[in-house]
Write a protein that holds these residues in place. Structure first.
Motif, PDB file in Angstrom:
ATOM      1  N   ILE A 104       0.858  -1.182   0.000  1.00 54.90           N
ATOM      2  CA  ILE A 104       0.000   0.000   0.000  1.00 54.90           C
ATOM      3  C   ILE A 104       0.898   1.238   0.000  1.00 54.90           C
ATOM      4  CG2 ILE A 104      -1.750   1.307   1.238  1.00 54.90           C
ATOM      5  CD1 ILE A 104      -2.773  -1.297   2.398  1.00 54.90           C
ATOM      6  N   TRP A 134     -11.232  -2.555  -0.566  1.00 54.32           N
ATOM      7  CA  TRP A 134     -10.647  -1.819   0.558  1.00 54.32           C
ATOM      8  C   TRP A 134     -11.580  -1.838   1.764  1.00 54.32           C
ATOM      9  CZ3 TRP A 134      -5.879   0.711   0.487  1.00 54.32           C
ATOM     10  CH2 TRP A 134      -5.241   0.829  -0.763  1.00 54.32           C
ATOM     11  N   ASP A 145     -14.808   1.633  -3.074  1.00 52.56           N
ATOM     12  CA  ASP A 145     -13.796   0.863  -2.333  1.00 52.56           C
ATOM     13  C   ASP A 145     -13.263  -0.313  -3.152  1.00 52.56           C
ATOM     14  OD1 ASP A 145     -15.943  -0.827  -2.382  1.00 52.56           O
ATOM     15  OD2 ASP A 145     -16.136  -1.028  -0.212  1.00 52.56           O
ATOM     16  N   TYR A 158      -6.261   0.872   7.463  1.00 54.75           N
ATOM     17  CA  TYR A 158      -6.856   0.609   6.152  1.00 54.75           C
ATOM     18  C   TYR A 158      -6.253  -0.680   5.588  1.00 54.75           C
ATOM     19  CZ  TYR A 158      -8.764   5.330   6.273  1.00 54.75           C
ATOM     20  OH  TYR A 158      -9.456   6.459   6.622  1.00 54.75           O
ATOM     21  N   VAL A 160      -6.534  -3.711   2.197  1.00 48.71           N
ATOM     22  CA  VAL A 160      -7.034  -4.001   0.859  1.00 48.71           C
ATOM     23  C   VAL A 160      -6.745  -5.464   0.535  1.00 48.71           C
ATOM     24  CG1 VAL A 160      -4.886  -3.239  -0.260  1.00 48.71           C
ATOM     25  CG2 VAL A 160      -7.005  -3.325  -1.583  1.00 48.71           C
ATOM     26  N   GLU A 174      -2.285  -4.197   4.957  1.00 45.78           N
ATOM     27  CA  GLU A 174      -2.917  -3.126   5.722  1.00 45.78           C
ATOM     28  C   GLU A 174      -1.889  -2.076   6.102  1.00 45.78           C
ATOM     29  OE1 GLU A 174      -2.898  -4.721  10.329  1.00 45.78           O
ATOM     30  OE2 GLU A 174      -4.633  -5.204   9.082  1.00 45.78           O
TER      31      GLU A 174
END
Length: 195
Positions: A104, A134, A145, A158, A160, A174
């Motif tokens: 990310i 996400w 998302d 966060y 994904v 994350e």
């Protein structure tokens, strides 16, 4: 050449054609991946025609459709019923269970003035057909998302999930975004196939 009683000769040429035609067929092969724990082989051929599959570890089959966890080189032999002539086709069964490799990336941090930030997926290896999902804190994601990048409005964790739609394999990552825009540690979890 033929001789009659007077010793005369008669000749005639006859053409004999050699029939070595092999019956038509269609062979379909599906590989082992995260969606399919077994490879699938399907042979479409007219009934009454003799054929045989062979492969690794002494594998043989006379079924027009079969499933196997064996990988490697296989052969299909088709025999013409009229002449006994045979044709052999080689094919491979391989395994494709490679999960997406990515991290990310913070494209822009949360602003100290409350302006939104942006996160995105950065692939280590090119992926032709990815899907994204996400997750984040309540109210943290602004907009869709399921895209490679998201707009964020809140601090928090966060994550994904990225799936390779070609083989069904997926991985997740994350990241912790601090409320003041600072970035916490990033973790990646590869989801290994159960096959």
């Amino acid at each position: 050449r033929v001789f009659d009683s007077n010793g005369c000769i008669s000749e005639e040429t006859v053409q004999i054609d050699l029939d070595i035609g092999i019956p038509d067929y269609l062979l379909s092969v599906s590989m082992i991946d995260c969606n399919n724990p077994e490879g699938a082989v399907l042979l479409e051929i007219d009934g009454g025609i003799q054929f045989e599959f062979s492969g690794p570890d002494g594998f043989t089959s006379q079924d027009s459709e079969f499933f196997t966890q064996l990988t490697g080189e296989f052969q299909l032999e088709v025999i013409s019923p009229g002449t006994g002539c045979s044709s052999t086709e080689a094919f491979s069964l391989i395994v494709d269970t490679i999960s997406p490799n990515f991290s990310i990336q913070t494209i822009s941090p949360l602003g100290c003035d409350g302006s939104p930030g942006e996160l995105g997926v950065d692939f280590s290896d090119e992926l032709d057909n990815p899907a994204f999902l996400w997750n984040g804190p309540p109210g943290g994601i602004l907009g869709p998302d399921d895209s490679p990048g998201i707009i964020i409005e809140e601090g928090g964790i966060y994550s994904v999930v990225v799936q390779n739609l070609d083989n069904g394999c997926e991985a997740n990552a994350e990241i912790l975004i601090e409320a003041d825009g600072q970035i916490g540690p990033v973790s990646i979890d590869l989801i290994q196939p159960d096959c």
